[in-house]
Scaffold this active site. Structure first.
Site, PDB file in Angstrom:
ATOM      1  N   ALA A 126      38.661  40.323 -23.060  1.00  0.00           N
ATOM      2  CA  ALA A 126      39.523  40.831 -22.497  1.00  0.00           C
ATOM      3  C   ALA A 126      39.848  39.564 -21.798  1.00  0.00           C
ATOM      4  O   ALA A 126      40.308  38.383 -21.916  1.00  0.00           O
ATOM      5  CB  ALA A 126      38.024  40.841 -21.378  1.00  0.00           C
ATOM      6  N   ALA A 128      39.235  37.156 -18.205  1.00  0.00           N
ATOM      7  CA  ALA A 128      38.376  37.699 -16.763  1.00  0.00           C
ATOM      8  C   ALA A 128      39.274  35.896 -15.839  1.00  0.00           C
ATOM      9  O   ALA A 128      40.405  35.840 -16.230  1.00  0.00           O
ATOM     10  CB  ALA A 128      37.401  37.012 -17.171  1.00  0.00           C
ATOM     11  N   LEU A 130      38.251  33.323 -14.890  1.00  0.00           N
ATOM     12  CA  LEU A 130      38.443  31.597 -15.707  1.00  0.00           C
ATOM     13  C   LEU A 130      38.783  31.358 -16.988  1.00  0.00           C
ATOM     14  O   LEU A 130      39.159  30.489 -17.357  1.00  0.00           O
ATOM     15  CB  LEU A 130      36.998  30.980 -15.234  1.00  0.00           C
ATOM     16  CG  LEU A 130      36.356  31.189 -14.536  1.00  0.00           C
ATOM     17  CD1 LEU A 130      34.894  30.324 -14.280  1.00  0.00           C
ATOM     18  CD2 LEU A 130      36.607  30.385 -13.156  1.00  0.00           C
ATOM     19  N   GLY A 131      38.924  32.536 -18.058  1.00  0.00           N
ATOM     20  CA  GLY A 131      38.912  32.637 -19.922  1.00  0.00           C
ATOM     21  C   GLY A 131      39.127  33.923 -20.017  1.00  0.00           C
ATOM     22  O   GLY A 131      38.999  35.205 -19.068  1.00  0.00           O
ATOM     23  N   ASP A 279      26.325  36.710 -11.881  1.00  0.00           N
ATOM     24  CA  ASP A 279      27.234  37.555 -11.961  1.00  0.00           C
ATOM     25  C   ASP A 279      27.138  38.677 -12.164  1.00  0.00           C
ATOM     26  O   ASP A 279      27.492  39.827 -13.401  1.00  0.00           O
ATOM     27  CB  ASP A 279      28.094  36.543 -12.714  1.00  0.00           C
ATOM     28  CG  ASP A 279      29.966  37.132 -12.909  1.00  0.00           C
ATOM     29  OD1 ASP A 279      30.059  38.106 -12.289  1.00  0.00           O
ATOM     30  OD2 ASP A 279      30.753  36.530 -13.726  1.00  0.00           O
TER      31      ASP A 279
END
Length: 434
Positions: A126, A128, A130-131, A279
């Site tokens: 994955a 996303a 931020l990382g 989140d």
């Protein structure tokens, strides 16, 4: 997934990207109108515009991409087809090149991945905001994932929020009534903390302890010897994301089981330990083959004051038991600013409670018919002036993000069950310790 270079970091570079997106969106709306007049398929213009925005936000990453993720979760914001396009932002942003990921891992952990791990997949599971996440295997045989932070992403987050603050000032939203500076700063601070993977590992360990007595809720275990502030190693949990689970067309019993688990996973820690996973991205929840729910990504966990939680708990207990409760006194005790007459404030709070407490007033609630988020939004538009005069403390921003996101996920699940009983059980647990 197409390859992506490092996200732009500077304020001007990121502001320029946003301006370009705005221009593209305006052009898309104009083209849609022209195509409608001409009798052509306006949906094709919508698909093109949304696809472009998704690609651009995915390349920007940071706070800008998080806004796109929120849009993809809103059932009422876009038609299903366009929402599915936007859903790519939940875990399928353009990733960094494999060579760059390997270099970051070596720089952070002191050795290349092939020496640190028995196996390491350079293709991400994955990517996303931020990382991005890579599958690996430790030399002792355990399956793990490695979360690798994008270069410069902390600076990019700060640049996004500096631009938001600039736009707020430029729009003249700095009067006492309209000033949202504290809320913007709360979001900036909490999202910036997501870039500290050492803190995230501590939060994951805390949730593992919180869920230790609940066998059907899972939290991955951090591996400290393979983690730093920019690289986080965790045991791997296999399963379907919420979106994949929904797309598998589960039966009513399975939908309710996952919905009940989701309510406990999100709301339970708030009432038992004064903290919440804030989140609600559907990609942060995995449904395992044996029917458990795994909660992932502990970058955004908000802790609250005990009196803040206690007041909300007391209000809900009164609602569940049909007992009177002075909501106005309660919100004042939690730090709300009430800058209007008592009758107006009480009327607004009564309207809010009438919407927010719907799932608690019926023994069986049908989330397929739930409209709490859209109805709350409509109330905000209808009573904007009153909302501006009854303002919550800044810490309520993250609670709102978690609660509204959970409600959107529950609506997407479309489950029907005894929600009231779930809340009664949660609220009977111990109060948070000071």
């Amino acid at each position: 997934m197409s390859k992506s270079r490092n996200p732009p970091v500077g304020r001007l570079a990121r502001l320029g990207r946003v301006a370009a997106l705005s221009a593209r969106g305006s052009a898309g709306l104009a083209m849609r109108a022209l195509r409608k007049v001409a009798g052509a398929d306006a949906a094709e213009t919508d698909r093109s515009t949304i696809s472009h925005v998704v690609q651009a936000l995915g390349e920007m990453k940071g706070a800008a991409m998080k806004l796109g993720q929120a849009l993809s979760m809103d059932v009422d914001a876009l038609p299903a087809e366009l929402r599915n396009i936007a859903a790519r932002l939940q875990s399928s942003a353009p990733p960094l090149d494999a060579e760059e990921i390997v270099a970051i891992v070596e720089d952070e952990l002191g050795a290349p991945p092939e020496k640190l791990f028995a196996e390491f997949d350079t293709e991400p599971l994955a990517a996303a905001s931020l990382g991005q996440v890579h599958a690996a295997r430790l030399h002792d045989g355990r399956e793990v994932v490695l979360k690798v932070q994008y270069p410069g992403i902390a600076e990019a987050v700060d640049a996004d929020f500096a631009n938001i603050a600039l736009m707020v000032r430029a729009a003249g939203l700095t009067s006492k009534l309209l000033d949202g500076t504290a809320y913007v700063e709360e979001l900036r601070r909490e999202i910036h903390l997501e870039t500290d993977y050492v803190l995230e590992a501590e939060r994951a360990r805390a949730f593992r302890e919180l869920f230790s007595a609940e066998a059907d809720l899972l939290v991955p275990e951090p591996i400290p010897e393979r983690s730093t502030s920019r690289v986080l190693c965790l045991t791997r949990v296999r399963g379907q994301t919420l979106t994949q689970f929904i797309e598998s067309n589960p039966d009513a019993a399975a939908r309710w089981r996952v919905s009940e688990q989701l309510i406990r996973a999100v709301h339970g820690p708030f009432y038992s330990a004064a903290r919440i996973h804030a989140d609600p991205n559907p990609g942060n929840f995995l449904v395992t083959a044996d029917g458990k729910l795994a909660l992932l990504d502990y970058g955004c966990v908000k802790s609250f004051r005990e009196d803040f939680v206690a007041t909300i708990r007391d209000c809900l207990i009164a609602e569940l038991n049909g007992q009177p409760y002075d909501v106005l006194a309660g919100v004042r005790a939690t730090g709300f600013v009430v800058d209007t007459d008592e009758a107006t404030a009480r009327g607004l709070l009564a309207d809010i409670m009438a919407i927010a407490s719907r799932p608690l007033r019926a023994n069986v609630y049908d989330y397929a018919l739930d409209t709490t988020v859209s109805d709350m939004r409509a109330l905000g538009l209808r009573r904007t002036k009153d909302f501006l005069r009854v303002r919550p403390p800044a810490e309520a921003v993250m609670l709102g993000r978690a609660v509204s996101g959970c409600a959107q996920n529950l609506r997407a699940l479309g489950a029907r069950g005894e929600v009231r009983a779930v809340y009664l059980k949660m609220l009977q647990r111990r109060r948070p310790e000071g």
